[in-house]
Structure formats: C-alpha cells, structure tokens
Design a protein around this motif. Structure first.
Motif, PDB file in Angstrom:
ATOM      1  N   GLU A 198      22.280  93.532  61.085  1.00 27.10           N
ATOM      2  CA  GLU A 198      21.841  92.480  61.986  1.00 27.10           C
ATOM      3  C   GLU A 198      21.673  91.189  61.206  1.00 27.10           C
ATOM      4  O   GLU A 198      21.151  91.204  60.091  1.00 27.10           O
ATOM      5  CB  GLU A 198      20.484  92.843  62.622  1.00 27.10           C
ATOM      6  N   TYR A 244       7.277  90.151  57.978  1.00 25.93           N
ATOM      7  CA  TYR A 244       7.709  91.324  57.218  1.00 25.93           C
ATOM      8  C   TYR A 244       6.941  91.417  55.910  1.00 25.93           C
ATOM      9  O   TYR A 244       6.290  90.470  55.472  1.00 25.93           O
ATOM     10  CB  TYR A 244       9.214  91.280  56.944  1.00 25.93           C
ATOM     11  N   CYS A 276      14.288  94.198  49.429  1.00 24.84           N
ATOM     12  CA  CYS A 276      14.262  94.731  50.795  1.00 24.84           C
ATOM     13  C   CYS A 276      13.068  94.160  51.545  1.00 24.84           C
ATOM     14  O   CYS A 276      12.162  93.563  50.941  1.00 24.84           O
ATOM     15  CB  CYS A 276      14.215  96.260  50.793  1.00 24.84           C
ATOM     16  N   ARG A 292       9.287  96.248  57.891  1.00 24.39           N
ATOM     17  CA  ARG A 292       8.635  95.834  59.136  1.00 24.39           C
ATOM     18  C   ARG A 292       8.002  97.077  59.746  1.00 24.39           C
ATOM     19  O   ARG A 292       8.704  97.956  60.261  1.00 24.39           O
ATOM     20  CB  ARG A 292       9.649  95.199  60.085  1.00 24.39           C
ATOM     21  N   SER A 350      10.907  99.945  60.079  1.00 25.36           N
ATOM     22  CA  SER A 350      12.264  99.773  59.570  1.00 25.36           C
ATOM     23  C   SER A 350      12.240  99.161  58.179  1.00 25.36           C
ATOM     24  O   SER A 350      11.255  98.531  57.770  1.00 25.36           O
ATOM     25  CB  SER A 350      13.093  98.885  60.510  1.00 25.36           C
ATOM     26  N   ALA A 398      14.862  96.799  55.729  1.00 26.70           N
ATOM     27  CA  ALA A 398      16.076  95.983  55.764  1.00 26.70           C
ATOM     28  C   ALA A 398      16.468  95.567  54.359  1.00 26.70           C
ATOM     29  O   ALA A 398      15.625  95.202  53.547  1.00 26.70           O
ATOM     30  CB  ALA A 398      15.858  94.746  56.638  1.00 26.70           C
ATOM     31  N   GLU A 425      20.997  90.956  57.136  1.00 27.14           N
ATOM     32  CA  GLU A 425      20.087  92.097  57.010  1.00 27.14           C
ATOM     33  C   GLU A 425      20.748  93.357  57.552  1.00 27.14           C
ATOM     34  O   GLU A 425      21.324  93.363  58.625  1.00 27.14           O
ATOM     35  CB  GLU A 425      18.797  91.842  57.792  1.00 27.14           C
ATOM     36  N   LYS A 453      19.526  96.958  58.615  1.00 25.32           N
ATOM     37  CA  LYS A 453      18.253  97.622  58.896  1.00 25.32           C
ATOM     38  C   LYS A 453      18.416  99.131  59.050  1.00 25.32           C
ATOM     39  O   LYS A 453      19.355  99.609  59.674  1.00 25.32           O
ATOM     40  CB  LYS A 453      17.633  97.063  60.178  1.00 25.32           C
ATOM     41  N   LYS A 454      17.454  99.841  58.489  1.00 25.73           N
ATOM     42  CA  LYS A 454      17.393 101.293  58.673  1.00 25.73           C
ATOM     43  C   LYS A 454      16.066 101.647  59.323  1.00 25.73           C
ATOM     44  O   LYS A 454      15.002 101.394  58.752  1.00 25.73           O
ATOM     45  CB  LYS A 454      17.501 102.037  57.336  1.00 25.73           C
TER      46      LYS A 454
END
Length: 367
Positions: free
Chosen positions: A239, A295, A309, A312, A319, A321, A329, A331-332
């Motif tokens: 994203e 964040y 990284c 959030r 997540s 990022a 970014e 994101k996971k």
C-alpha cells in the motif's frame, strides 16, 4: 502443541530471560532442556537423554559431554552446552566436542549456547567430526525451511542414514552461499570476468576490468534490491504511504516530543523481537524507536528516514509495514507478535540495506 509452536514458545522465553541467565547450568535448564524436550526426547529418562555422558578420551579418562541422546541403547547425538551470553566462536568449544565425537558411536553432535545450535557430522572423514557445521539453527531467527530441517532431528523424524545425505547437501549449500555473499561485497577477478565476457566483446584490460568490477557490484546491489521489493510485494499487501503518515515522519521528533502518545507494553515487546532478529546484521545499539500518533516506528540511529518498519497496533487490528526501495509500505497483518519472526529475513534485508546506505553516505560526506 505443534513442533513449531513449541519452538516459538521457547524462543519467547529466551527473549524474556536471556539477560537474567548468568551461568551454563541455568542455560541448560531454561533453554536447552526445553529444546531437547521439544524434539520429542524425554529429558527425565536417562536411558533416552543421558546427562553428563562419559566419553573417555585417550589420556583423558572420564571426560563428559553435557547430554547424549540415546537411540537403541547407543549414543546417537552428543550435545555440548555453553552459557547463553557467550560466543560459540571459541575454537576450544568445537575441539572439545571433536574429541567426544571421535570416541563414541554418535554420528551427530551439537554445540549450543541455548540460542544458536550448530550441528556437526563426519562428511569428510569417517568418525572424525567436520570442522564446519552442516546446519545452524538460531532460536531467535528461524523460518519454515529451518524448522523443517530441525525436525529431521526429532525423535519421530530421526533417520541417521537419510541425514548423512542431508548433512552433506546442507554443508555444500552453506559453503556456496558463503562464497556468493563474499562475491556480493568484493567480487573476485574471475567473477567479474565471467559477467563481463557475456556483455563486452573487447579485451578485458586492467582499466576495463576495474570499471566492470564497479559495474558488477552496482548491478548485484540493484538486482538484490529489486528482488527484495518483489519478495515483499509477494508476501504482504503493498500500500502506498498516506500523506498524513509521511508528514508525521519527522526526524526531529522523539517519542517524548509529542503529547498524548502512550507507548504500550505490546509495542515494546514487538520492538525487542525486531531487535533480537536484527542483532546478527547490525549493532543493536543502532536500533531505536519513535512513537507517533499514526504508528510506532523502528529505525536506525534515530533517523526516521532510515525506517526499518512501522507498527500499527489497534484493539482489533495489528499490522507491521516495511518500506520498499521505492518508498511504498508493504503491510503484513499480525494476529500474534510471533508472526514477526516469519518475516525475519525481510527485516534483516531492509536493515542491511539501510546500514549500507548510511555507510556510503558517510564516506561520501567525508570525501
């Protein structure tokens, strides 16, 4: 509990307790015995896991190895333990295990400090332990592939005949990877010549070779960065960063500069997990954090422009990022903090990339 869950549980314990563990015996009790137990061996049955196993060495009667895993009445795996705060690089440690290996029927041996496990066998000469381990397992940095290799040593998966071939393959693979890593940093003339000959038809005189050395280094760096970006995009949703995120990414702000921000225990725990992952590739003193309204950022040297990284953490959604090479970014989503270990390699790649760029920038400034 699944094997990987047991390993993750021990990993969490190591992260919490390692600073309090001050002796080798405490290391055995807190880290090594749970590890052996996770492999399926009964640490309370001396007929299966024998502590202080006697390995008589010619001229040194009564020498003992910390543990021997017994299979069919014979020692199959020897385990020599050291304090978790110490290094395994001391040649005395491996030479000690080398003597034990030669005097027993065991085909495999492990040198460990409760965090790093180094696996040895005799691929070069029968009954003579190799100088180099064929497999290393880091309790603070593992992935699915290393878990699968480790599982081969579990009670249910142990097959010494199969493991001999596996050990030989792993040993050669590790050596080739080491050579490749060396070429990435300092390509040899032969390495440069191989690539230059594919794209340049003229004579490779000294000046041309020197130029192609730099071209090769730059090409490899760009290739790796592109692969990192592709890998990140493949495993987590990419994203673009929002304008509000970028606007608040000020290098001059520190966690205490912004009122109303509360750094949570969960954020700090995640920060320590990331530090544990990155400790092998950068000095952990350089890894810092900056909490903002949007964040929780983890960076190098306190520079938001060198962000590794961003976390959030909201009540119903978490997540992590990572910024790719183009500034986007990736994101996971996280259901548990343990999932951070699943992207350890990506985090390390990002940190090494930033550390290298900082070095290059410093050298340029000095010139």
């Amino acid at each position: 509990m699944d094997f990987i869950d047991q390993i993750k549980s021990i990993s969490q314990q190591i992260s919490k307790l390692r600073e309090q563990i001050k002796t080798e015996e405490a290391t055995k009790s807190a880290f090594v015995m749970p590890f052996i137990n996770a492999l399926g061996y009964n640490v309370f049955n001396p007929m299966e896991v024998c502590p202080e196993f006697t390995a008589d060495v010619p001229g040194l009667k009564g020498e003992k190895v910390d543990y021997a895993i017994i299979i069919d009445g014979n020692p199959a795996i020897l385990i020599e333990c050291k304090w978790c705060g110490g290094s395994l690089e001391n040649p005395k440690h491996s030479s000690q295990l080398h003597r034990y290996f030669h005097t027993t029927l065991a085909k495999f041996s492990i040198l460990t400090n409760g965090i790093m496990y180094r696996f040895y066998t005799d691929t070069e000469k029968p009954n003579i332990m190799d100088e180099k381990p064929f497999f290393e397992f880091n309790m603070l940095d593992f992935n699915e592939s290393s878990i699968n290799e480790l599982k081969r040593f579990s009670k249910s998966g142990f097959d010494p005949n199969e493991l001999e071939d596996v050990a030989r393959t792993l040993l050669y693979t590790n050596e080739i990877k080491r050579l490749m890593a060396e070429q990435l940093v300092d390509p040899s003339p032969e390495f440069v010549k191989f690539f230059a000959s594919q794209v340049y038809s003229g004579r490779l005189v000294a000046s041309v070779a020197e130029r192609f050395t730099e071209i090769t280094k730059r090409s490899l760096k760009e290739f790796i960065n592109e692969r990192i970006t592709a890998t990140i995009s493949a495993v987590i949703n990419v994203e673009p960063p929002t304008p509000s995120t970028e606007a608040q990414d000020s290098e001059t702000d520190s966690p205490s500069d912004i009122e109303g921000i509360v750094t949570t225990e969960e954020e700090l725990e995640a920060f320590h997990i990331v530090k544990a992952i990155l400790r092998e590739v950068v000095d952990i003193e350089r890894i810092q954090y900056k909490d903002t309204r949007s964040y929780f950022g983890i960076n190098l040297d306190g520079k938001a422009s060198k962000t590794i990284c961003r976390l959030r953490f909201f009540p119903n959604k978490k997540s992590l990022a990572i910024l790719d090479a183009s500034g986007k970014e990736a994101k996971k989503p996280l259901s548990t903090l343990n999932e951070i270990y699943g992207i350890a390699e990506i985090l390390k790649d990002r940190a090494m990339y930033l550390a290298k760029n900082i070095t290059l920038e410093s050298e340029t400034a000095e010139q």
